[in-house]
Design a protein around this motif. Structure first.
Motif, short mmCIF file in Angstrom:
data_model
loop_
_atom_site.label_atom_id
_atom_site.label_comp_id
_atom_site.label_asym_id
_atom_site.label_seq_id
_atom_site.Cartn_x
_atom_site.Cartn_y
_atom_site.Cartn_z
N UNK A 99 21.88 -3.01 0.07
CA UNK A 99 21.44 -3.57 -1.21
C UNK A 99 22.61 -3.57 -2.20
N UNK A 100 22.79 -4.68 -2.86
CA UNK A 100 23.82 -4.76 -3.89
C UNK A 100 23.32 -5.67 -5.00
N UNK A 101 23.92 -5.49 -6.16
CA UNK A 101 23.52 -6.33 -7.29
C UNK A 101 24.69 -7.20 -7.73
N UNK A 102 24.34 -8.30 -8.36
CA UNK A 102 25.30 -9.14 -9.05
C UNK A 102 24.93 -9.09 -10.52
N UNK A 103 25.63 -8.25 -11.27
CA UNK A 103 25.34 -8.03 -12.66
C UNK A 103 26.27 -8.89 -13.52
N UNK A 104 25.70 -9.82 -14.24
CA UNK A 104 26.46 -10.71 -15.11
C UNK A 104 25.99 -10.45 -16.54
N UNK A 105 26.72 -9.57 -17.24
CA UNK A 105 26.25 -9.12 -18.55
C UNK A 105 26.17 -10.26 -19.56
N UNK A 106 27.18 -11.10 -19.58
CA UNK A 106 27.19 -12.19 -20.56
C UNK A 106 26.03 -13.16 -20.33
N UNK A 108 0.81 -1.23 0.00
CA UNK A 108 0.00 0.00 0.00
C UNK A 108 0.84 1.27 0.00
N UNK A 109 2.05 1.17 -0.46
CA UNK A 109 2.89 2.36 -0.49
C UNK A 109 3.52 2.54 -1.87
N UNK A 110 4.15 3.68 -2.03
CA UNK A 110 4.69 4.09 -3.32
C UNK A 110 5.87 3.24 -3.74
N UNK A 111 6.00 3.03 -5.03
CA UNK A 111 7.14 2.34 -5.61
C UNK A 111 8.36 3.25 -5.54
N UNK A 112 9.46 2.73 -5.05
CA UNK A 112 10.66 3.55 -4.95
C UNK A 112 11.86 2.82 -5.56
N UNK A 113 12.81 3.60 -6.03
CA UNK A 113 14.01 3.05 -6.62
C UNK A 113 14.90 2.46 -5.54
N UNK A 114 15.39 1.25 -5.77
CA UNK A 114 16.35 0.65 -4.86
C UNK A 114 17.77 0.86 -5.38
N UNK A 115 17.96 0.51 -6.65
CA UNK A 115 19.31 0.54 -7.18
C UNK A 115 19.27 0.58 -8.70
N UNK A 116 20.28 1.16 -9.29
CA UNK A 116 20.38 1.27 -10.74
C UNK A 116 21.77 0.81 -11.16
N UNK A 117 21.82 0.10 -12.29
CA UNK A 117 23.09 -0.39 -12.83
C UNK A 117 23.18 -0.03 -14.31
N UNK A 118 24.29 0.59 -14.71
CA UNK A 118 24.53 0.83 -16.13
C UNK A 118 25.25 -0.39 -16.69
N UNK A 119 24.85 -0.83 -17.86
CA UNK A 119 25.43 -2.05 -18.42
C UNK A 119 26.90 -1.88 -18.79
N UNK A 120 27.32 -0.64 -19.07
CA UNK A 120 28.72 -0.43 -19.47
C UNK A 120 29.68 -0.45 -18.28
#
Lengths: 112, 114
Positions: B64-71, B42-54
């Motif tokens: 909060x952290x991401x595991x970005x595996x481009x391949x 019941x609350x607003x959507x908020x940004x957690x994290x953003x990742x640029x592919x480059x």
């Protein structure tokens, strides 16, 4: 802080009624978006606008129209509401291409 | 066309533990960006994290952290030291440099137990 507001949190309408959902942002953002959110389907884009009086269809525009007469305001119109338009509607805005979208609190619409 | 898949409709974690939410996507583009958004009940959507592919370095934002595996076209979200306030619907989203549109996954509902 970016503030995106929507005119109603909850709305109940009858089949065939014309429905207006209003969205206002206070950060002078160029882009504004309307999504609908349904369980198991995520968010789907209905329409978006990148400038005043400009609009583009999203992925599910059928049954909807939009209006953007002023930069800060983006309206979603259901010309003749149907029960399959019962959903949560989310408005968002962003300052430009590739920029983060900021969301409003949503309007939960029930069409009877 | 790009697609985003979140294969876990629901996840649960105990307070103070770590949980990882999965997201995979499909694209033929080489440059793009990815988001995790959080929608509390019941609350607003908020940004957690953003990742640029480059960027090779994984984005982090406090717990909060991401595991970005481009391949592998994989973009998972790790929440460390989970708190009751982390309970929410989490959406993964793909953004293209060619358009203003975001493509969202179907979401993962996270429950946090004391």
């Amino acid at each position: 802080d970016v503030k995106v507001t929507q005119s109603s949190r909850y709305l109940v309408k009858r089949t065939g009624e014309k429905v207006f959902l209003e969205c206002v942002q206070d950060m002078d953002h160029e882009n504004m978006f309307w999504y609908r959110q349904d369980p198991g389907l995520g968010l789907r884009l209905i329409y978006f606008s990148y400038d005043v009086k400009m609009k583009e269809k999203g992925d599910i525009p059928e049954g909807y129209s939009v209006s953007r007469e002023k930069k800060e305001r983006f309206s979603l119109i259901l010309e003749s509401a149907s029960t399959n338009q019962t959903s949560m509607y989310l408005c968002a805005s962003s300052s430009g291409q590739q920029e983060t979208q900021y969301f409003g609190p949503g309007t939960r619409l029930l069409v009877l | 066309a790009q697609t985003v898949t979140q294969s876990q409709p629901e996840m649960s974690v105990q307070e103070a533990e770590t949980v990882t939410l999965s997201c995979t996507y499909d694209t033929s583009e080489s440059d793009y960006y990815l988001f995790w958004y959080k929608q509390p009940p019941s609350r607003q959507m908020i940004l957690v994290i953003r990742q640029e592919a480059y960027k090779q370095q994984n984005a982090t934002e406090n717990r909060f952290s991401v595991n970005f595996q481009k391949a592998a076209k994989s973009f998972s979200l790790k929440i460390s030291d989970s708190q009751l306030g982390d309970a929410a619907m989490y959406f993964c989203a793909y953004g293209s440099y060619n358009t203003d549109k975001l493509i969202f996954g179907t979401g993962t509902r996270l429950q946090v137990f004391p």
